[in-house]
Design an enzyme around this catalytic site. Structure first.
Site, PDB file in Angstrom:
ATOM      1  CE1 TYR A  84       5.573 -12.528 -15.282  1.00 41.92           C
ATOM      2  CE2 TYR A  84       6.295 -10.362 -16.053  1.00 41.92           C
ATOM      3  CZ  TYR A  84       5.490 -11.149 -15.222  1.00 41.92           C
ATOM      4  OH  TYR A  84       4.593 -10.555 -14.361  1.00 41.92           O
ATOM      5  CG  PHE A  95       2.590 -18.321 -11.389  1.00 44.97           C
ATOM      6  CD1 PHE A  95       3.188 -17.076 -11.210  1.00 44.97           C
ATOM      7  CD2 PHE A  95       3.408 -19.407 -11.655  1.00 44.97           C
ATOM      8  CE1 PHE A  95       4.567 -16.917 -11.281  1.00 44.97           C
ATOM      9  CE2 PHE A  95       4.788 -19.249 -11.738  1.00 44.97           C
ATOM     10  CZ  PHE A  95       5.376 -18.004 -11.558  1.00 44.97           C
ATOM     11  CG  ASP A  96       2.138 -12.665 -13.460  1.00 39.82           C
ATOM     12  OD1 ASP A  96       1.098 -12.185 -13.952  1.00 39.82           O
ATOM     13  OD2 ASP A  96       3.106 -11.972 -13.123  1.00 39.82           O
ATOM     14  CE1 TYR A 141       7.468 -14.283  -5.272  1.00 49.32           C
ATOM     15  CE2 TYR A 141       7.555 -16.010  -6.937  1.00 49.32           C
ATOM     16  CZ  TYR A 141       7.400 -14.680  -6.601  1.00 49.32           C
ATOM     17  OH  TYR A 141       7.183 -13.743  -7.577  1.00 49.32           O
ATOM     18  CG  PHE A 158       9.783 -17.201 -14.534  1.00 46.14           C
ATOM     19  CD1 PHE A 158       8.661 -16.408 -14.434  1.00 46.14           C
ATOM     20  CD2 PHE A 158      10.371 -17.697 -13.373  1.00 46.14           C
ATOM     21  CE1 PHE A 158       8.124 -16.104 -13.186  1.00 46.14           C
ATOM     22  CE2 PHE A 158       9.848 -17.400 -12.135  1.00 46.14           C
ATOM     23  CZ  PHE A 158       8.714 -16.603 -12.039  1.00 46.14           C
TER      24      PHE A 158
END
Length: 616
Positions: A84, A95-96, A141, A158
C-alpha cells in the site's frame, strides 16, 4: 514496519505462514445449479468486489483488475498480505508506504487490527487486484487524526494491492481449533454427517515433534473412530473439498486432553469423498451404492437406454461368491434383461463411474449371466463400472402419438415383469407411464382419451404390485387416484378393499366390497373377500370384548380403604392393583388373523391378475 504500525495503529504482524500460489487457486467450477445441497454460495462467489456494496464514505476504484482465474475474495479471519501507499487527499502528501520499505504488510482481516475502511475494502478485493481507495475520517482516524503525519478530520487515499492471503477459520468460535488452509481442493462437494471419506491424518506438537501418523484410511464422519480428535476433524472435513490440505491448531480440549495440555497441530488431507446413494426403489437402504471413482459429467441412464456395465467382482462382504464370473453386460435399462439390483443401480451411475453395490436382499442379485443364479449369502457386494450408455429420446421431445405408443410399450414390459414375479421393477414401469400422463389437458381429444385410459390402467396395475409387496397404504393412494376420476371403477374399489384388509381396517374393507357387489353382484372374489373381512372384524371384536371384560373384572377388587385415609401408592405414583396384574399374567395371546390370499379380478385393460383365494 514500526512506522507503519504507528501510522495506521496496527499491531506487529504475526509470523509469516505458508501462502497460496496462483496455481493453487481454483477456477470457478462449472456445476449444475440444480439445488444440490452440497453447493455453497460462499465457495462459489466469495465476497462482492468492485466497491458496489461499500458504505458512503468509502470509495473504491479498481486500477488493475485481478486475473480472471482469481475469483475468490478473503473473508474475516483470513491473514492477508498487501502492498500500500497512503496519502492525504488534501495535498497528496505521502504519510506511509510498504513499498518504500520493500516488505508486504500482513494482518488478520475483520479483527480490528487495521482502520475500519481497510477491513471493508480488502474484503472486496481479489488476489492481484490493485485499487485506489478513498476513506472519509469516520472510516480512517476520525476527528482526532494521528499526529504528526495525519491531521484532524483527514480524508485519506490509499493505493492497495492484494498480494495473497492464507485462509484461516476459528471452527468453534472459541479459539480452540484454528484451521489454516495449506492447499485448496477441487470440485464443489463437501462431506456430510455420516458420510464416508478417505483422509490422511498426522499429529504433531507445537514444536513439530511427531505424536502419531495414521496415514491414509477410510473414515465415517460422526463415527467416533478418531476420539479424542474426532470433533475437530469432523468439523474441519465438513468445510473441505476433495484434495484439500489444512492444518488444525487444536487446544488440549479438542486434541489429547490432559495428556498433552499444550494441544496439538493436525495435518489433515481429504483424499476422497465417497458418495453413498440409496438405489432401492422403496428407499429402504436394501441397495446401497458407494462411489469409489467419479464418472463423467452429470448424465445418468434413463429408461430404455442401451447400457454397457462391467461387473468386476461379487462377494458376501469378505469372501468371493462361488460360481461368479466377471462379465461385461449389455442391456436396455428398465426392461428386466438383468437382475433388479443392476437395473436400479445403473440408473444412479455416471459414465466411467466405479462403485461398490451392497445388497441386503440377496434375491435381487440373482443373475444367471454372472453365475449367480443360486445365492446363499445374506449380503451381496458387487463391484461395478458403467462403461457406456446412450441417450434415448426424452419424453418431452415426443409427439402425443409417440408418447402414447411409448407408454403402451412400457406398460406391456411391466406386465411381463409382473407375471414373472418381479413386482418392484414392474411397479417402476407402471409409475413411469402413469407420471407421463399426469397432465393431458392440452392433448387432442382422441389422444387424450387414450392417454387417460393408459394412465388409469397403469395406476391400477401399480396398485396390484403394491398389494403383492404388502405396501397397503401406497396401494390405497393408487386406487384413490383412479377413483377420483372414476368413482365406480370395480378394480379400483376391489383393490382398495384389499388394501384396507391388509391394514386390518375391516369395516372400511367391507364398505368397499359392498360397493363392488352393488355394481357386480356375481363377483365371486368380492364375496370371498367380504366373508374374510367379516371374520376378521369378528376376531377383532372378540379381542376387544375380552380386553374390556378383564378391565371391568378388576374393578372393585382389593380391600376398601377406611374413610379419610390415603391410599397406598406405588413407585410411579399410581394405585397398585395386584389382582389385575395377576389376571394379566394369566392371559394368553390371541391368535392373529391371517390375511386372505389376494383375489383375482378379470383384467380387460391388461392389468395383471392376482392369485385366486382358496375355498374355505
Amino acid at each position: 514496519l514500526c512506522q507503519a504500525a504507528r501510522a495506521l495503529r496496527l499491531c506487529c504482524p504475526p509470523p509469516a505462514l505458508t501462502i497460496m500460489s496462483d496455481d493453487e487457486m481454483p477456477k470457478m467450477p462449472d456445476v449444475d445449479m440444480g439445488g444440490d445441497d452440497d453447493f455453497s454460495d460462499d465457495d462459489a462467489m466469495g465476497a462482492v468486489g468492485g466497491g458496489g456494496d461499500l458504505p458512503e464514505g468509502v470509495g473504491k476504484e479498481i486500477v488493475a483488475a485481478a486475473p480472471d482465474s482469481n475469483w475468490k475474495s478473503p473473508k474475516a479471519g483470513d491473514e492477508v498480505s498487501v502492498h500500500y501507499v497512503g496519502t492525504l487527499q488534501a495535498d497528496g502528501a505521502e504519510f506511509d508506504s510498504s513499498r518504500s520499505r520493500g516488505q508486504p504488510f500482513k494482518f488478520t482481516l475483520g479483527k480490528g487490527q487495521v482502520i475500519k475502511g481497510w477491513d471493508l475494502v480488502v474484503a472486496t478485493m481479489k488476489k492481484g487486484e490493485l485499487a485506489r481507495v478513498t476513506l472519509a475520517p469516520e472510516f480512517a482516524y476520525g476527528d482526532a487524526g494521528s499526529p504528526p503525519k495525519i491531521p484532524e478530520k483527514a480524508t485519506l487515499v490509499f493505493e492497495i494491492e492484494l498480494l495473497d492471503w492464507v485462509s484461516k477459520d476459528d471452527l468453534f468460535a472459541d479459539g480452540g481449533v484454528i484451521k489454516t488452509t495449506v492447499s485448496e481442493g477441487s470440485g464443489w462437494k463437501h462431506p456430510k454427517d455420516s458420510g464416508e471419506v478417505k483422509i490422511h491424518l498426522k499429529a504433531t506438537d507445537k514444536n513439530g515433534s511427531l505424536i502419531e501418523d495414521r496415514g491414509s484410511f477410510e473414515y465415517v464422519l460422526g463415527s467416533g473412530a478418531l476420539a479424542p480428535l474426532g470433533k475437530a476433524v469432523d468439523k474441519a472435513l465438513k468445510g473441505m473439498k476433495k484434495g484439500e490440505n489444512c492444518s488444525l491448531a487444536c487446544s488440549a480440549e479438542y486434541a489429547y486432553g490432559d495428556s498433552r495440555p499444550e494441544g496439538a497441530i493436525l495435518d489433515l488431507t481429504l483424499e476422497e469423498i465417497f458418495e453413498i446413494t440409496d438405489c432401492s426403489l422403496l428407499k429402504d437402504k436394501s441397495l446401497m451404492k458407494k462411489q469409489v471413482a467419479e464418472g463423467e459429467g452429470y448424465d445418468k441412464p434413463k429408461d430404455t437406454a442401451k447400457v454397457t456395465l462391467k461387473v468386476e467382482a461379487a462377494t458376501d462382504g469378505c469372501t468371493p461368491l462361488p460360481g461368479f464370473t466377471e462379465k461385461t453386460l449389455e442391456f436396455a435399462s428398465g426392461s428386466g434383461e438383468v437382475c433388479d439390483a443392476l437395473e436400479f443401480a445403473v440408473l444412479e451411475m455416471k459414465k466411467g463411474e466405479r462403485c461398490l453395490l451392497t445388497c441386503s436382499q440377496a434375491e435381487l442379485c440373482k443373475e444367471a449371466q454372472l453365475g449367480l443364479q443360486d445365492i446363499t449369502a445374506e449380503k451381496v457386494v458387487l463391484t461395478l463400472e458403467l462403461c457406456d450408455f446412450d441417450k434415448p429420446k426424452d419424453t418431452w421431445d415426443m409427439s402425443e402419438e409417440e408418447k402414447i405408443d411409448f407408454g403402451a410399450a412400457r406398460k406391456e414390459v411391466g406386465g411381463n415383469l409382473f407375471r414373472s414375479g418381479r413386482c418392484l421393477l414392474a411397479m417402476a414401469r407402471y409409475t413411469k407411464v402413469a407420471d407421463m400422463f399426469s397432465y393431458v389437458d392440452n392433448f387432442k381429444d382422441e389422444n387424450k382419451t387414450r392417454a387417460q385410459d393408459l394412465k388409469r390402467a397403469c395406476s391400477l396395475n401399480k396398485a396390484a404390485c403394491q398389494l403383492k409387496l404388502k405396501l397397503y397404504s401406497d396401494a390405497k393412494a393408487s386406487c384413490a387416484a383412479v377413483l377420483k376420476d372414476d368413482s365406480m371403477n370395480v378394480k379400483a374399489l376391489f383393490r382398495l378393499a384389499q388394501a384396507e384388509f391388509g391394514l386390518k381396517n375391516f369395516m372400511d374393507c367391507t364398505r368397499n366390497v359392498k360397493k363392488v357387489l352393488e355394481i357386480d353382484p356375481r363377483n365371486r372374489e368380492a364375496r370371498l373377500l367380504l366373508r374374510d373381512a367379516a371374520a376378521g372384524q369378528k376376531e377383532e371384536d372378540r379381542k376387544s370384548k375380552g380386553l374390556f371384560g378383564k378391565m371391568c373384572k378388576a374393578l372393585g377388587r382389593g380391600p376398601i380403604p377406611e374413610p379419610h385415609k390415603e391410599k397406598v401408592m406405588d413407585s410411579d405414583g399410581e394405585e397398585g392393583d395386584e389382582d389385575m396384574a395377576g389376571d394379566a399374567k394369566e392371559t394368553t395371546p390371541d391368535a392373529a388373523v391371517d390375511a386372505p390370499a389376494v383375489h383375482a379380478q378379470d383384467s380387460t385393460d391388461g392389468a395383471p391378475a392376482e392369485a385366486p383365494a382358496s375355498a374355505a
